[in-house]
Design a protein around this motif. Structure first.
Motif, PDB file in Angstrom:
ATOM      1  N   ARG A  39       0.839  -1.197   0.000  1.00  5.64           N
ATOM      2  CA  ARG A  39       0.000   0.000   0.000  1.00  5.64           C
ATOM      3  C   ARG A  39       0.870   1.242   0.000  1.00  5.64           C
ATOM      4  O   ARG A  39       2.034   1.221   0.418  1.00  5.64           O
ATOM      5  N   CYS A  41       0.045   5.683   0.624  1.00  8.57           N
ATOM      6  CA  CYS A  41      -0.950   6.725   0.856  1.00  8.57           C
ATOM      7  C   CYS A  41      -0.305   8.090   0.745  1.00  8.57           C
ATOM      8  O   CYS A  41       0.828   8.295   1.209  1.00  8.57           O
ATOM      9  N   GLY A  48      -5.372  10.007  -0.924  1.00  2.00           N
ATOM     10  CA  GLY A  48      -5.824   8.695  -1.333  1.00  2.00           C
ATOM     11  C   GLY A  48      -4.824   7.624  -0.957  1.00  2.00           C
ATOM     12  O   GLY A  48      -3.663   7.907  -0.665  1.00  2.00           O
ATOM     13  N   CYS A  49      -5.287   6.391  -0.940  1.00  2.00           N
ATOM     14  CA  CYS A  49      -4.434   5.234  -0.683  1.00  2.00           C
ATOM     15  C   CYS A  49      -4.571   4.259  -1.846  1.00  2.00           C
ATOM     16  O   CYS A  49      -5.660   4.093  -2.402  1.00  2.00           O
ATOM     17  N   THR A  50      -3.465   3.636  -2.201  1.00  7.33           N
ATOM     18  CA  THR A  50      -3.443   2.642  -3.272  1.00  7.33           C
ATOM     19  C   THR A  50      -2.999   1.304  -2.695  1.00  7.33           C
ATOM     20  O   THR A  50      -1.963   1.228  -2.030  1.00  7.33           O
ATOM     21  N   THR A  52      -2.169  -2.755  -3.631  1.00  9.15           N
ATOM     22  CA  THR A  52      -1.805  -3.606  -4.759  1.00  9.15           C
ATOM     23  C   THR A  52      -1.677  -5.047  -4.295  1.00  9.15           C
ATOM     24  O   THR A  52      -0.946  -5.341  -3.354  1.00  9.15           O
ATOM     25  N   VAL A  57      -4.668  -3.280  -8.761  1.00 10.52           N
ATOM     26  CA  VAL A  57      -4.655  -2.057  -7.959  1.00 10.52           C
ATOM     27  C   VAL A  57      -6.067  -1.691  -7.515  1.00 10.52           C
ATOM     28  O   VAL A  57      -7.018  -1.729  -8.301  1.00 10.52           O
ATOM     29  N   LYS A  59      -7.877   1.555  -5.405  1.00 12.24           N
ATOM     30  CA  LYS A  59      -7.672   2.894  -4.850  1.00 12.24           C
ATOM     31  C   LYS A  59      -8.781   3.226  -3.852  1.00 12.24           C
ATOM     32  O   LYS A  59      -9.904   2.744  -3.984  1.00 12.24           O
ATOM     33  N   THR A  61     -10.419   6.624  -1.463  1.00 15.84           N
ATOM     34  CA  THR A  61     -10.469   8.020  -1.039  1.00 15.84           C
ATOM     35  C   THR A  61     -11.578   8.176  -0.002  1.00 15.84           C
ATOM     36  O   THR A  61     -12.402   7.277   0.173  1.00 15.84           O
TER      37      THR A  61
END
Length: 255
Positions: A39, A41, A48-50, A52, A57, A59, A61
């Motif tokens: 992850r 952020c 936002g945070c991503t 994987t 992926v 995402k 928010t």
């Protein structure tokens, strides 16, 4: 030799005509310390945070309503990853840095978490919360297949989600570390979470506090088209097998 050739042609045809099969379910862990999902952020309001997992992926928010009744428009908030899962800080009344108010809650302004899949056509399977305080009544919406990537939900309200192509699911008093299944074939580009509306005249007038620790989904949409190669590899193999079978049958007739 003829038998060997025939078996080879049959194998090619079977492999060519076989479908792509059922897509695997991907489980993104969204809590601190997870070893199975990477992850990253950003910081600040509207961040936002991503997440994987296996190259896929997800995402996330955060938003919050601009009033305390849950009827207001969404405004950008701050998303964070904690022990127990995702939480939200909004411009409430100054106590969002302390527990339980940095969770997803409806004490004051209603918190909202928006998950965005890589494309439309994802089928959410389940979610999990890793932490709760008191009650945890959860609302979730699947949809937004027609919304563009990175859609800004500022100015949207809960009552606008239906017109944007979302379907509502409700879960009462969700237990921690237990997958809650959606049991639907609905697909969406987005998956939205919020607590239940507080004190709307029902029997449950408790505040809700929870953190989301896992999202599970699979891609159920059509495979992406390849403009330079409109015929997929399985289709090519199938046609090759059919052609070889025809050639072999023709040779037998001539002999």
């Amino acid at each position: 030799m003829k038998r060997i050739f025939a078996r080879g042609v049959l194998a090619v045809m079977i492999s060519g005509l076989a479908g792509t099969g059922t897509a695997a379910v991907i489980k993104w862990d969204t809590e601190t310390g997870s070893s199975s999902t990477s992850r990253s952020c950003t910081s600040g309001v509207g961040n936002g945070c991503t997440f994987t997992k296996g190259g896929e992926v997800l995402k996330a928010t955060a938003y919050a309503t601009n009033n305390n009744s849950g009827s207001g428009d969404f405004t950008k908030a701050t998303i964070n990853v904690y022990d127990g899962g995702i939480g939200v800080k909004n411009a409430n009344d100054g106590n969002e840095t302390s527990s339980p108010n940095h969770s997803i809650d409806n004490s004051g302004k209603d918190d909202v978490v928006v998950f965005e899949f890589a494309s439309s056509g994802f089928d959410p399977e389940s979610f999990m919360i890793g932490w709760k305080y008191g009650d945890a009544d959860v609302r979730a919406w699947i949809g937004g297949d027609n919304l563009a990537a990175g859609y800004n939900f500022t100015g949207v309200g809960f009552f606008d989600l239906t017109s944007l192509g979302f379907t509502l699911f409700t879960f009462n008093n969700v237990a921690t570390d237990t997958a809650k299944n959606f049991n639907t074939a609905l697909t969406g580009h987005y998956l939205i979470f919020a607590p239940a509306l507080y004190n709307t005249g029902g029997s449950d007038s408790n505040y809700d506090y929870f953190k989301i620790s896992q999202i599970a989904a699979q891609y159920a949409g059509p495979p992406p088209q390849q403009p330079d190669n409109p015929l997929s590899e399985p289709g090519t193999a199938a046609l090759l097998g059919i052609a070889l079978a025809g050639f072999w049958a023709n040779r037998r007739r001539k002999s």
